[in-house]
Design a protein around this motif. Structure first.
Motif, PDB file in Angstrom:
ATOM      1  N   MET A   1       0.856  -1.211   0.003  1.00 38.35           N
ATOM      2  CA  MET A   1       0.125  -0.004   0.040  1.00 38.35           C
ATOM      3  C   MET A   1       1.038   1.325  -0.197  1.00 38.35           C
ATOM      4  N   ASN A   2       0.708   2.158  -1.061  1.00 40.82           N
ATOM      5  CA  ASN A   2       1.460   3.272  -1.009  1.00 40.82           C
ATOM      6  C   ASN A   2       1.248   4.373   0.107  1.00 40.82           C
ATOM      7  N   PRO A   3       1.871   5.087   0.423  1.00 41.75           N
ATOM      8  CA  PRO A   3       1.705   6.100   1.472  1.00 41.75           C
ATOM      9  C   PRO A   3       0.370   7.041   1.358  1.00 41.75           C
ATOM     10  N   LYS A   4       0.267   7.531   0.216  1.00 37.78           N
ATOM     11  CA  LYS A   4      -0.766   8.272  -0.041  1.00 37.78           C
ATOM     12  C   LYS A   4      -2.122   7.605   0.314  1.00 37.78           C
ATOM     13  N   ASP A   5      -2.253   6.251  -0.259  1.00 39.98           N
ATOM     14  CA  ASP A   5      -3.373   5.305  -0.290  1.00 39.98           C
ATOM     15  C   ASP A   5      -3.658   4.988   1.161  1.00 39.98           C
ATOM     16  N   LEU A   6      -2.540   4.581   1.966  1.00 36.94           N
ATOM     17  CA  LEU A   6      -2.508   4.399   3.419  1.00 36.94           C
ATOM     18  C   LEU A   6      -3.024   5.504   4.072  1.00 36.94           C
ATOM     19  N   GLU A   7      -2.577   6.603   4.121  1.00 42.10           N
ATOM     20  CA  GLU A   7      -2.982   7.861   4.641  1.00 42.10           C
ATOM     21  C   GLU A   7      -4.660   8.067   4.567  1.00 42.10           C
ATOM     22  N   GLN A   8      -4.845   7.851   3.135  1.00 40.60           N
ATOM     23  CA  GLN A   8      -6.422   8.225   2.929  1.00 40.60           C
ATOM     24  C   GLN A   8      -7.237   6.967   3.732  1.00 40.60           C
ATOM     25  N   SER A   9      -6.860   5.657   3.620  1.00 40.48           N
ATOM     26  CA  SER A   9      -7.560   4.714   4.299  1.00 40.48           C
ATOM     27  C   SER A   9      -7.595   4.918   5.730  1.00 40.48           C
ATOM     28  N   ILE A  10      -6.566   5.334   6.463  1.00 41.80           N
ATOM     29  CA  ILE A  10      -6.639   5.588   7.759  1.00 41.80           C
ATOM     30  C   ILE A  10      -7.583   6.685   8.166  1.00 41.80           C
ATOM     31  N   ILE A  11      -7.635   7.877   7.432  1.00 46.98           N
ATOM     32  CA  ILE A  11      -8.624   8.775   7.533  1.00 46.98           C
ATOM     33  C   ILE A  11     -10.035   8.347   7.183  1.00 46.98           C
ATOM     34  N   LYS A  12     -10.408   7.583   6.255  1.00 51.57           N
ATOM     35  CA  LYS A  12     -11.706   6.924   6.244  1.00 51.57           C
ATOM     36  C   LYS A  12     -11.933   5.987   7.303  1.00 51.57           C
ATOM     37  N   ALA A  13     -11.097   5.159   7.901  1.00 45.90           N
ATOM     38  CA  ALA A  13     -11.330   4.503   9.148  1.00 45.90           C
ATOM     39  C   ALA A  13     -11.707   5.360  10.395  1.00 45.90           C
ATOM     40  N   LEU A  14     -10.971   6.574  10.369  1.00 43.01           N
ATOM     41  CA  LEU A  14     -11.168   7.651  11.374  1.00 43.01           C
ATOM     42  C   LEU A  14     -12.774   7.910  11.250  1.00 43.01           C
ATOM     43  N   ASP A  15     -13.042   8.284   9.978  1.00 42.75           N
ATOM     44  CA  ASP A  15     -14.220   8.950   9.615  1.00 42.75           C
ATOM     45  C   ASP A  15     -15.548   7.839  10.010  1.00 42.75           C
ATOM     46  N   ASP A  16     -15.262   6.371   9.851  1.00 39.97           N
ATOM     47  CA  ASP A  16     -16.194   5.340  10.138  1.00 39.97           C
ATOM     48  C   ASP A  16     -16.163   4.828  11.367  1.00 39.97           C
ATOM     49  N   ASN A  17     -15.338   5.279  12.485  1.00 37.35           N
ATOM     50  CA  ASN A  17     -15.447   4.907  13.770  1.00 37.35           C
ATOM     51  C   ASN A  17     -15.458   5.945  14.547  1.00 37.35           C
ATOM     52  N   LYS A  18     -16.685   6.286  15.402  1.00 31.56           N
ATOM     53  CA  LYS A  18     -16.996   7.380  16.191  1.00 31.56           C
ATOM     54  C   LYS A  18     -16.497   7.162  17.678  1.00 31.56           C
ATOM     55  N   PHE A  19     -15.933   6.023  17.856  1.00 32.89           N
ATOM     56  CA  PHE A  19     -15.686   5.194  19.324  1.00 32.89           C
ATOM     57  C   PHE A  19     -14.474   4.487  18.931  1.00 32.89           C
ATOM     58  N   GLY A  20     -13.496   4.632  19.968  1.00 30.55           N
ATOM     59  CA  GLY A  20     -12.460   3.777  20.323  1.00 30.55           C
ATOM     60  C   GLY A  20     -11.990   3.333  21.635  1.00 30.55           C
ATOM     61  N   SER A  21     -10.901   2.506  21.904  1.00 32.78           N
ATOM     62  CA  SER A  21     -10.668   2.075  23.189  1.00 32.78           C
ATOM     63  C   SER A  21      -9.324   2.878  23.420  1.00 32.78           C
ATOM     64  N   PHE A  22      -9.157   3.700  24.391  1.00 34.09           N
ATOM     65  CA  PHE A  22      -8.374   4.463  24.674  1.00 34.09           C
ATOM     66  C   PHE A  22      -7.500   4.260  26.042  1.00 34.09           C
ATOM     67  N   GLY A  23      -6.199   3.876  25.735  1.00 28.34           N
ATOM     68  CA  GLY A  23      -5.409   3.423  26.873  1.00 28.34           C
ATOM     69  C   GLY A  23      -4.188   4.273  27.283  1.00 28.34           C
ATOM     70  N   THR A  24      -4.202   4.460  28.677  1.00 31.35           N
ATOM     71  CA  THR A  24      -3.112   5.176  29.147  1.00 31.35           C
ATOM     72  C   THR A  24      -2.368   4.450  30.264  1.00 31.35           C
ATOM     73  N   VAL A  25      -1.359   5.039  30.838  1.00 30.81           N
ATOM     74  CA  VAL A  25      -0.677   4.186  31.817  1.00 30.81           C
ATOM     75  C   VAL A  25      -0.895   4.812  33.125  1.00 30.81           C
ATOM     76  N   GLU A  26      -1.303   3.984  34.222  1.00 30.73           N
ATOM     77  CA  GLU A  26      -1.715   4.312  35.598  1.00 30.73           C
ATOM     78  C   GLU A  26      -0.217   4.241  36.038  1.00 30.73           C
TER      79      GLU A  26
END
Length: 146
Positions: A1-26
């Motif tokens: 996957m070329n870098p431009k297509d990868l970035e566009q796929s990542i942005i589309k996945a961010l558009d499609d997913n309104k919630f995520g699992s956020f991890g921090t370090v206690e």
């Protein structure tokens, strides 16, 4: 996957997913994960939270975090694994930009003093597409040429 297509796929996945699992370090270097609403502008990722939460205290001690997106009900089936550093901001323009009616149960409005934005700066994003595409995006060091 070329870098431009990868970035566009990542942005589309961010558009499609309104919630995520956020991890921090206690304290004690133990991981802590919670579901959060995800907002973004390109590869800049934002999470809205209350300044009095444990995650804010954890991020003051250790800015490293992880965000996992994908497979949520109603979202796309692409998966993003995002390694990032996080800044806690009360930047007025970001607070207004991220604000929406869904935040009203928790905050009085974008001017609520307890309303802060977690601004994630990704260092590495692993993308796994629902049809087996795969790619790894990595932040380039300042001054480097792609």
């Amino acid at each position: 996957m070329n870098p431009k297509d990868l970035e566009q796929s990542i942005i589309k996945a961010l558009d499609d997913n309104k919630f995520g699992s956020f991890g921090t370090v206690e304290a004690g270097n133990k991981p802590k994960v919670r579901y959060m609403a995800v907002f973004h502008d390109g590869l800049k990722i934002y999470l809205a939270t209350d300044r009095k939460t444990h995650k804010v205290e954890e991020l003051k001690e250790n800015r490293n975090a992880f965000l996992l997106l994908g497979y949520e009900a109603g979202g796309g089936k692409d998966i993003l694994e995002i390694e990032a550093t996080v800044d806690i901001t009360k930047d007025e323009s970001l607070r207004s930009k991220v604000w929406n009616k869904d935040l009203e149960p928790w905050f009085k409005g974008p001017e609520d003093p307890d309303y802060v934005i977690l601004e994630l700066t990704p260092s590495r994003i692993e993308y796994m597409g629902k049809t087996q595409e795969h790619g790894v995006w990595e932040r380039q060091p300042a001054g480097s040429v792609k």
